[in-house]
Design a protein around this motif. Structure first.
Motif, mmCIF file in Angstrom:
data_model
loop_
_atom_site.group_PDB
_atom_site.id
_atom_site.type_symbol
_atom_site.label_atom_id
_atom_site.label_comp_id
_atom_site.label_asym_id
_atom_site.label_seq_id
_atom_site.Cartn_x
_atom_site.Cartn_y
_atom_site.Cartn_z
ATOM 1 N N ILE A 97 6.395 0.875 -8.177
ATOM 2 C CA ILE A 97 5.936 1.736 -7.084
ATOM 3 C C ILE A 97 6.082 3.203 -7.480
ATOM 4 O O ILE A 97 5.154 4.004 -7.357
ATOM 5 N N MET A 98 7.270 3.560 -7.983
ATOM 6 C CA MET A 98 7.542 4.957 -8.306
ATOM 7 C C MET A 98 6.737 5.450 -9.494
ATOM 8 O O MET A 98 6.405 6.637 -9.578
ATOM 9 N N ASP A 99 6.388 4.546 -10.409
ATOM 10 C CA ASP A 99 5.618 4.954 -11.593
ATOM 11 C C ASP A 99 4.240 5.483 -11.209
ATOM 12 O O ASP A 99 3.617 6.229 -11.983
ATOM 13 N N GLU A 100 3.743 5.101 -10.037
ATOM 14 C CA GLU A 100 2.409 5.517 -9.603
ATOM 15 C C GLU A 100 2.435 6.773 -8.731
ATOM 16 O O GLU A 100 1.394 7.242 -8.295
ATOM 17 N N LEU A 101 3.638 7.310 -8.467
ATOM 18 C CA LEU A 101 3.761 8.413 -7.520
ATOM 19 C C LEU A 101 4.252 9.692 -8.182
ATOM 20 O O LEU A 101 4.825 9.666 -9.277
ATOM 21 N N GLU A 113 0.845 -1.196 0.000
ATOM 22 C CA GLU A 113 0.000 0.000 0.000
ATOM 23 C C GLU A 113 0.878 1.241 0.000
ATOM 24 O O GLU A 113 1.992 1.241 0.537
ATOM 25 N N THR A 114 0.361 2.291 -0.578
ATOM 26 C CA THR A 114 1.045 3.581 -0.596
ATOM 27 C C THR A 114 0.118 4.637 -0.002
ATOM 28 O O THR A 114 -1.034 4.762 -0.417
ATOM 29 N N LEU A 115 0.629 5.366 0.972
ATOM 30 C CA LEU A 115 -0.149 6.416 1.632
ATOM 31 C C LEU A 115 0.521 7.762 1.385
ATOM 32 O O LEU A 115 1.751 7.877 1.467
ATOM 33 N N LEU A 116 -0.273 8.766 1.077
ATOM 34 C CA LEU A 116 0.224 10.133 0.993
ATOM 35 C C LEU A 116 -0.110 10.795 2.325
ATOM 36 O O LEU A 116 -1.276 11.062 2.623
ATOM 37 N N LEU A 119 4.408 7.247 2.049
ATOM 38 C CA LEU A 119 4.854 6.103 2.847
ATOM 39 C C LEU A 119 4.381 4.839 2.129
ATOM 40 O O LEU A 119 3.186 4.651 1.905
ATOM 41 N N VAL A 120 5.327 3.990 1.775
ATOM 42 C CA VAL A 120 5.025 2.748 1.059
ATOM 43 C C VAL A 120 5.354 1.564 1.962
ATOM 44 O O VAL A 120 6.454 1.471 2.502
ATOM 45 N N GLY A 121 4.393 0.654 2.121
ATOM 46 C CA GLY A 121 4.622 -0.565 2.882
ATOM 47 C C GLY A 121 4.686 -1.756 1.947
ATOM 48 O O GLY A 121 3.720 -2.035 1.228
ATOM 49 N N ARG A 122 5.833 -2.430 1.918
ATOM 50 C CA ARG A 122 5.991 -3.580 1.025
ATOM 51 C C ARG A 122 5.769 -4.886 1.777
ATOM 52 O O ARG A 122 6.140 -5.026 2.955
ATOM 53 N N ALA A 123 5.209 -5.857 1.100
ATOM 54 C CA ALA A 123 5.062 -7.194 1.668
ATOM 55 C C ALA A 123 6.440 -7.826 1.809
ATOM 56 O O ALA A 123 7.391 -7.455 1.108
ATOM 57 N N ASP A 124 6.546 -8.787 2.715
ATOM 58 C CA ASP A 124 7.817 -9.461 2.915
ATOM 59 C C ASP A 124 8.206 -10.240 1.659
ATOM 60 O O ASP A 124 7.365 -10.886 1.028
ATOM 61 N N GLU A 125 9.480 -10.181 1.307
ATOM 62 C CA GLU A 125 9.944 -10.831 0.080
ATOM 63 C C GLU A 125 9.866 -12.351 0.179
ATOM 64 O O GLU A 125 9.546 -13.039 -0.789
#
Length: 396
Positions: A301-305, A269-272, A279-285
């Motif tokens: 991730i960056m393409d959407e921000l 998820e990405t929160l503004l 703030l981006v929370g990534r799932a565990d690899e």
């Protein structure tokens, strides 16, 4: 790990230690050569050596919990017993072949007793140091600058924690220290970078008390967390989990625990936040869970921000730092490594991770990895520290 604990190496190693201990007792006093004492010691040693496996196979009960706690301490004792006896044996062989000292001196009963006593002192030193260090939570501070406009913010005060490993050995006492350290920092935002639980939800003795303690964390923008590889519902042995084709999932009670403690879980998820930073929370690899089959790449991730705003990414493991830097992410926050937790694995940790703990700058991206609050495996910390990290971020 099952193979490890049932392997000849583990069995032979423990037999060697047990035999050496009985030889040392005999060198100190002839009374300890009696059959009754030897049988008592062998039974006691066997229970210690088997405590890890017994905790794994026994059904949940107070007895199982006792063996689990004993096993966590035994792992540390075993580690330093093997290291110290290994050094002593190497030194003995060196003196034997070089003949720097007379062979009669090396083979004497008094020498054997004295060397054994010295080994016990060194082992006890490392173990006591480790146990004391493990229960003290420290504060570590970093002051960094992100060369972007922070919108409404000139600076951001982040409290970062990870690797709580709530379970058999980490409970209310450690969490009170952690919460106190966090609140002392007066953070704008609190981030918890995975391994909140130690696999087994029922390993926590007082979950309601832990919820109450964690709910006392204060911050301006809230408390956010991601899951790590131990935030799954599966069996654990000596701090390690098992490869499996079955998809890993968190215990639903873990999600409820966080919700009641006021901690927001952000998975892919990405929160503004306050229209000022992402703030981006990534799932565990290793174990993404929560319906996530494939994680977004850093570039996706960056393409959407809006890349003109600061981007902070939180995940559990500090992997793929070059890929994260290439994508244009500003700040990468992780845990997982424990900084090796105990000597000498803290040095080995530096061979595995580009940033095993602390601060690292890679071109545009800045990486901070915390050594964590809690413990996995041995209930000790030697050469590392339990910590809560304070990050003061300045914007352009």
């Amino acid at each position: 790990m099952i193979a490890l604990f049932l392997s000849p190496f583990y069995i032979i190693g423990n037999i060697y230690i047990c035999v050496r201990a009985l030889q040392w007792f005999s060198a100190c006093s002839e009374q300890t050569s009696r059959l009754g004492f030897r049988l008592f010691f062998i039974v006691l040693y066997s229970l210690l050596a088997l405590s890890i496996g017994l905790a794994f196979i026994l059904p949940r009960s107070n007895i199982q919990r006792i063996f689990a706690c004993i096993g966590s301490y035994w792992l540390g004792i075993l580690l330093y017993t093997i290291l110290v006896l290994g050094v002593a044996e190497c030194l003995r062989l060196f003196l034997h072949f070089t003949r720097f000292v007379p062979e009669e001196f090396l083979a004497s009963r008094k020498t054997f007793a004295a060397v054994g006593f010295a080994c016990i002192i060194v082992i006890a030193f490392f173990c006591i140091w480790g146990v004391i260090s493990a229960v003290r939570v420290h504060s570590t501070s970093y002051d960094i600058t992100i060369d972007k406009d922070g919108g409404k913010l000139d600076e951001l005060n982040i409290a970062l924690a990870a690797d709580l490993h709530l379970g058999y050995t980490v409970g209310p006492k450690m969490m009170r220290q952690m919460v106190e350290k966090i609140n002392t920092q007066n953070p704008d935002i609190v981030l918890i970078a995975g391994d909140i639980f130690d696999n087994d939800y029922d390993a926590m003795r007082k979950p309601e008390e832990l919820i109450q303690i964690l709910s006392q964390i204060h911050s301006k923008y809230g408390i956010y967390a991601v899951y790590g590889n131990h935030d799954t519902d599966e069996k654990i042995l000596a701090g390690f989990t098992f490869p499996s084709k079955k998809k890993k999932a968190s215990d639903p009670r873990m999600d409820d625990f966080l919700n009641r403690a006021g901690i927001q879980l952000i998975t892919e998820e990405t929160l503004l936040i306050d229209n000022s930073f992402y703030l981006v929370g990534r799932a565990d690899e290793e174990r993404p869970g929560r319906g996530v089959d494939v994680r977004k790449t850093p570039q996706e991730i960056m393409d959407e921000l809006d890349s003109s705003k600061p981007v902070i990414v939180m995940e559990h493991e500090p992997k793929f730092l070059q890929e994260i830097d290439d994508a244009g992410i500003d700040l990468h926050l992780c845990g997982h490594t424990h900084d090796g937790q105990t000597f000498p694995t803290n040095f080995l940790c530096r061979l595995i991770w580009e940033n095993p703990a602390g601060y690292l700058r890679k071109d545009h991206m800045q990486s901070i990895v915390t050594s964590g609050v809690g413990l996995f495996g041995p209930n000790m910390r030697v050469g590392t520290k339990s910590e809560v990290v304070n990050i003061k971020v300045h914007f352009r």
